[in-house]
Structure formats: C-alpha cells, structure tokens
Motif scaffolding. Structure first.
Motif, PDB file in Angstrom:
ATOM      1  N   GLY A 174      -1.270   9.801  -3.196  1.00  0.00           N
ATOM      2  CA  GLY A 174      -0.732   9.945  -1.859  1.00  0.00           C
ATOM      3  C   GLY A 174      -0.834  11.366  -1.338  1.00  0.00           C
ATOM      4  N   GLN A 175      -0.447  12.352  -2.172  1.00  0.00           N
ATOM      5  CA  GLN A 175      -0.475  13.745  -1.739  1.00  0.00           C
ATOM      6  C   GLN A 175      -1.905  14.238  -1.543  1.00  0.00           C
ATOM      7  OE1 GLN A 175       2.171  15.447  -0.890  1.00  0.00           O
ATOM      8  NE2 GLN A 175       0.949  17.253  -0.313  1.00  0.00           N
ATOM      9  N   LEU A 176      -2.807  13.878  -2.476  1.00  0.00           N
ATOM     10  CA  LEU A 176      -4.200  14.299  -2.348  1.00  0.00           C
ATOM     11  C   LEU A 176      -4.834  13.696  -1.100  1.00  0.00           C
ATOM     12  CD1 LEU A 176      -6.692  15.744  -3.431  1.00  0.00           C
ATOM     13  CD2 LEU A 176      -7.116  13.779  -4.924  1.00  0.00           C
ATOM     14  N   SER A 177      -4.503  12.462  -0.789  1.00  0.00           N
ATOM     15  CA  SER A 177      -5.038  11.831   0.422  1.00  0.00           C
ATOM     16  C   SER A 177      -4.597  12.583   1.667  1.00  0.00           C
ATOM     17  CB  SER A 177      -4.592  10.366   0.499  1.00  0.00           C
ATOM     18  OG  SER A 177      -5.128   9.612  -0.571  1.00  0.00           O
ATOM     19  N   VAL A 238      -2.088   6.635   1.524  1.00  0.00           N
ATOM     20  CA  VAL A 238      -0.843   7.367   1.756  1.00  0.00           C
ATOM     21  C   VAL A 238       0.312   6.394   1.996  1.00  0.00           C
ATOM     22  CG1 VAL A 238       0.351   8.989   3.275  1.00  0.00           C
ATOM     23  CG2 VAL A 238      -2.037   9.389   2.658  1.00  0.00           C
ATOM     24  N   VAL A 239       0.086   5.420   2.856  1.00  0.00           N
ATOM     25  CA  VAL A 239       1.149   4.474   3.197  1.00  0.00           C
ATOM     26  C   VAL A 239       1.550   3.632   1.982  1.00  0.00           C
ATOM     27  CG1 VAL A 239       1.723   2.462   4.611  1.00  0.00           C
ATOM     28  CG2 VAL A 239       0.491   4.387   5.630  1.00  0.00           C
ATOM     29  N   ILE A 244       8.855   3.021   2.668  1.00  0.00           N
ATOM     30  CA  ILE A 244       9.012   3.303   4.089  1.00  0.00           C
ATOM     31  C   ILE A 244      10.488   3.534   4.407  1.00  0.00           C
ATOM     32  CG2 ILE A 244       8.531   2.512   6.426  1.00  0.00           C
ATOM     33  CD1 ILE A 244       6.067   3.001   4.687  1.00  0.00           C
ATOM     34  N   THR A 245      10.811   4.744   4.856  1.00  0.00           N
ATOM     35  CA  THR A 245      12.176   5.067   5.260  1.00  0.00           C
ATOM     36  C   THR A 245      12.410   4.575   6.686  1.00  0.00           C
ATOM     37  OG1 THR A 245      11.554   7.231   6.158  1.00  0.00           O
ATOM     38  CG2 THR A 245      12.057   7.122   3.804  1.00  0.00           C
ATOM     39  N   PRO A 246      13.661   4.507   7.117  1.00  0.00           N
ATOM     40  CA  PRO A 246      13.919   4.074   8.497  1.00  0.00           C
ATOM     41  C   PRO A 246      13.193   4.924   9.538  1.00  0.00           C
ATOM     42  CG  PRO A 246      15.941   4.004   7.215  1.00  0.00           C
ATOM     43  CD  PRO A 246      14.909   4.633   6.336  1.00  0.00           C
ATOM     44  N   ASP A 247      13.116   6.240   9.314  1.00  0.00           N
ATOM     45  CA  ASP A 247      12.413   7.095  10.274  1.00  0.00           C
ATOM     46  C   ASP A 247      10.917   6.800  10.280  1.00  0.00           C
ATOM     47  OD1 ASP A 247      14.786   8.310  10.941  1.00  0.00           O
ATOM     48  OD2 ASP A 247      14.518   9.992   9.553  1.00  0.00           O
ATOM     49  N   TYR A 287      -4.349  -3.194   9.308  1.00  0.00           N
ATOM     50  CA  TYR A 287      -3.316  -3.589  10.260  1.00  0.00           C
ATOM     51  C   TYR A 287      -2.428  -4.688   9.671  1.00  0.00           C
ATOM     52  CZ  TYR A 287      -1.180  -5.157  14.634  1.00  0.00           C
ATOM     53  OH  TYR A 287      -0.281  -5.503  15.623  1.00  0.00           O
ATOM     54  N   ILE A 288      -3.049  -5.652   9.004  1.00  0.00           N
ATOM     55  CA  ILE A 288      -2.276  -6.750   8.397  1.00  0.00           C
ATOM     56  C   ILE A 288      -1.365  -6.223   7.290  1.00  0.00           C
ATOM     57  CG2 ILE A 288      -2.464  -8.859   7.024  1.00  0.00           C
ATOM     58  CD1 ILE A 288      -5.033  -9.482   8.573  1.00  0.00           C
ATOM     59  N   ARG A 289      -1.902  -5.351   6.437  1.00  0.00           N
ATOM     60  CA  ARG A 289      -1.081  -4.793   5.353  1.00  0.00           C
ATOM     61  C   ARG A 289       0.087  -3.997   5.904  1.00  0.00           C
ATOM     62  NH1 ARG A 289      -6.144  -3.561   2.941  1.00  0.00           N
ATOM     63  NH2 ARG A 289      -5.912  -1.379   3.576  1.00  0.00           N
ATOM     64  N   TRP A 290      -0.164  -3.198   6.927  1.00  0.00           N
ATOM     65  CA  TRP A 290       0.912  -2.385   7.487  1.00  0.00           C
ATOM     66  C   TRP A 290       1.956  -3.242   8.186  1.00  0.00           C
ATOM     67  CZ3 TRP A 290      -2.199   2.354   9.795  1.00  0.00           C
ATOM     68  CH2 TRP A 290      -2.688   3.118   8.714  1.00  0.00           C
ATOM     69  N   GLN A 291       1.538  -4.306   8.827  1.00  0.00           N
ATOM     70  CA  GLN A 291       2.498  -5.206   9.461  1.00  0.00           C
ATOM     71  C   GLN A 291       3.375  -5.884   8.406  1.00  0.00           C
ATOM     72  OE1 GLN A 291       3.355  -5.795  12.583  1.00  0.00           O
ATOM     73  NE2 GLN A 291       1.891  -4.310  13.408  1.00  0.00           N
TER      74      GLN A 291
END
Length: 310
Positions: A174-177, A238-239, A244-247, A287-291
């Motif tokens: 995640g950090q390297l990305s 990264v995601v 995922i926090t509320p913010d 998009y599907i994964r993030w949804q």
C-alpha cells in the motif's frame, strides 16, 4: 543444510554471501540494466519474457541456456532465503534494505528476464520479516524501491513482487503504491490517494477510425491509456491494503464517481484502439470492487438523540 536442520554448537559458522558477492553472481549470469520499458500493458500481471513473445502454439521450448539460467537464478533465491531463515539477526537492517533493492532491480533486469518470480517473492517476504526496526524502515525502503526504474510499468511490477500474504507485505504494498503514484504524478510522496491529480482522456468525440488521427495524437492516446492503466491498478492496491474509515468512505465514494465520469463514460472504444478497451475493463472491475467496499464499510447512520443534551 546439515547445519540448518540439525543442532549445531555455538561456535559453528554458517556462510552467508555478502552484497558484493551476490551482485557479482547476478552480473555473471547476464544482469546489466533494469531499464526495461515495454511498449504496451501485458494481458496479465507481471512481465512478459522476451522468449515468450515469439511462442507459436506452444511449439517453441526453452533453450538449454535459458533453462540453465532459470535454474541458477532459482538456486540463488532459494539459497538466500535459506540464509535469511537460518540467521535472521545476522544482517543489519541497512544491509537487508540494500539486498531487497538489489533483488528487486534484478527482477526488472532484461538480462535476467527469466528470474523465477515465486522464488523472488519468497525471498523478499523473508527479508521483510527480518527487518528489526519495523515500521521505522518502511518509508526508506519505499523511497529506495521507487527509484529502481523510471517506467510506470516496472514500478507496478515492483509492487507485485510483494504478495499480499503477510501484514508487513500488505503495508509495504500500500505505501509503495502511494509513493509510486506520487512519483509518476510529480507530487509529494505524502499525497493522499483521494487527492491525486486527474489523469484522463479527452472527453470529445472520437473519429470513426483510429487511422484518421495524426500519428502523434494516436501515440499520445496510447501512452495516456497505458499510464492510466498502471495508476488505476496501483490505486486499487492502495484501497485494498487498508480498512476504510468513515472519513475515507466519503472520499472513496467521490473517487468512484470520478472513475465513472472520466474513464467509463468519456473514453470511446473502437476496434483500432484495444488499449482503451483494456482500460475500460479495468475501470469497470475496479468500480465494482470499490462499490462492494463502500457497501461493506458504510458508516452507521448518524441520528439525533434528545438525551445527549440532558
């Protein structure tokens, strides 16, 4: 191996090669430069060895020289992994970082294009676990690895050298990305994912045939799609590497809207521009994964309680 699997006295010494010796061994096998820049995104993750480009229906097989190189590189990675397992505290953190950088550069070296990816991944994972000052060395390691190449395809391959199987490798991915994204976009390394500079194609109508475009414009269109493909893949890493926090929930929702607007809606596909189709397919999958993540991590609805004011 005998010393590793059986009890040994405290005076016993197990030989582990030093960085110059490892570098010399790789050089003797053909390593010369990691500046390998492919012209198009591969159909699958990872690099496509030069020998695979000419395969025809599986008729061509490895030459004896390629097979010998494959075996030699596999032995080197396995032996170094064994050394890291046998003496996890024998190497300083600085030397561990240098060795990881060297092996990552070797993984990108066109002269070592047959470097076995699985053996390399196992070695990197073990070296990562041997770092004592963790996560204090994380940022230093990410900065060093991000300078291993100037091409975004190679930088993406670096991230993929670290599989998502341990907490350390997950955090490093995640950090390297993020560092790679920031470097590609010429931004500061602390740039949040959600505030990236937009990289999208022209939203204007596309001509009916790609051949009618000027050659320079067609090449630019291809390069932009290629870059977006790498950036979007890195953003997905990264995601996926953090809760995922509320913010961040609202920011990820906004990012989904931008993804749908700039790529899924504005990019015009055509039979002459398959790179656009690849990008749109990746955008749709992302998009599907993030949804799904937004649905899973949806913050609880806020409500007003009259007892809070009493």
């Amino acid at each position: 191996m005998d010393s590793f699997v059986s009890p040994v006295s405290e005076d016993a010494h197990m030989w582990c090669p030093q960085l110059p010796e490892i570098r010399e061994a790789l050089h003797s096998l053909g390593a010369h430069s990691p500046a390998w820049c492919p012209q198009a995104p591969a159909e699958h993750s990872g690099r496509v060895p030069k020998r695979e480009a000419s395969l025809s229906c599986g008729e061509q097989q490895d030459t004896p020289q390629e097979t010998a190189l494959d075996i030699s590189l596999s032995y080197i990675c396995k032996f170094l992994t064994l050394c890291a397992l046998a003496q996890p505290g024998a190497t300083t953190d600085g030397n561990l970082l240098d060795l990881m950088e060297l092996m990552c550069r070797a993984g990108l070296d066109v002269g070592l294009r047959l470097l076995p990816k699985t053996d390399l991944q196992q070695l990197l994972l073990q070296l990562l676990e041997n770092i004592r000052q963790w996560p204090g060395k994380l940022q230093q390691l990410c900065s060093a690895l991000s300078l291993a190449s100037d091409h975004h395809h190679n930088l993406l391959a670096l991230v993929q050298f670290f599989p998502d199987v341990t907490s350390r490798s997950r955090r490093l991915r995640g950090q390297l990305s993020l560092v790679v994204i920031a470097r590609v976009l010429n931004q500061q390394e602390t740039l949040p994912l959600w505030q990236e500079k937009a990289q999208h194609l022209d939203a204007g109508p596309s001509p009916p045939c790609q051949e009618q475009q000027p050659k320079a414009s067609a090449e630019l269109d291809h390069k932009v799609c290629y870059l977006c493909h790498s950036l979007l893949t890195l953003a997905g890493v990264v995601v996926s590497c953090q809760d995922i926090t509320p913010d961040q929930w609202g920011e990820l929702r906004l990012l989904c809207m931008q993804l749908d607007r700039h790529i899924s809606t504005h990019i015009r596909e055509s039979p002459e521009a398959m790179h656009r189709t690849r990008l749109k397919d990746l955008a749709a999958q992302t998009y599907i994964r993030w949804q799904e993540l937004l649905s899973h991590w949806q913050p609880q609805a806020q409500y007003f309680s009259p007892w809070e004011e009493i």
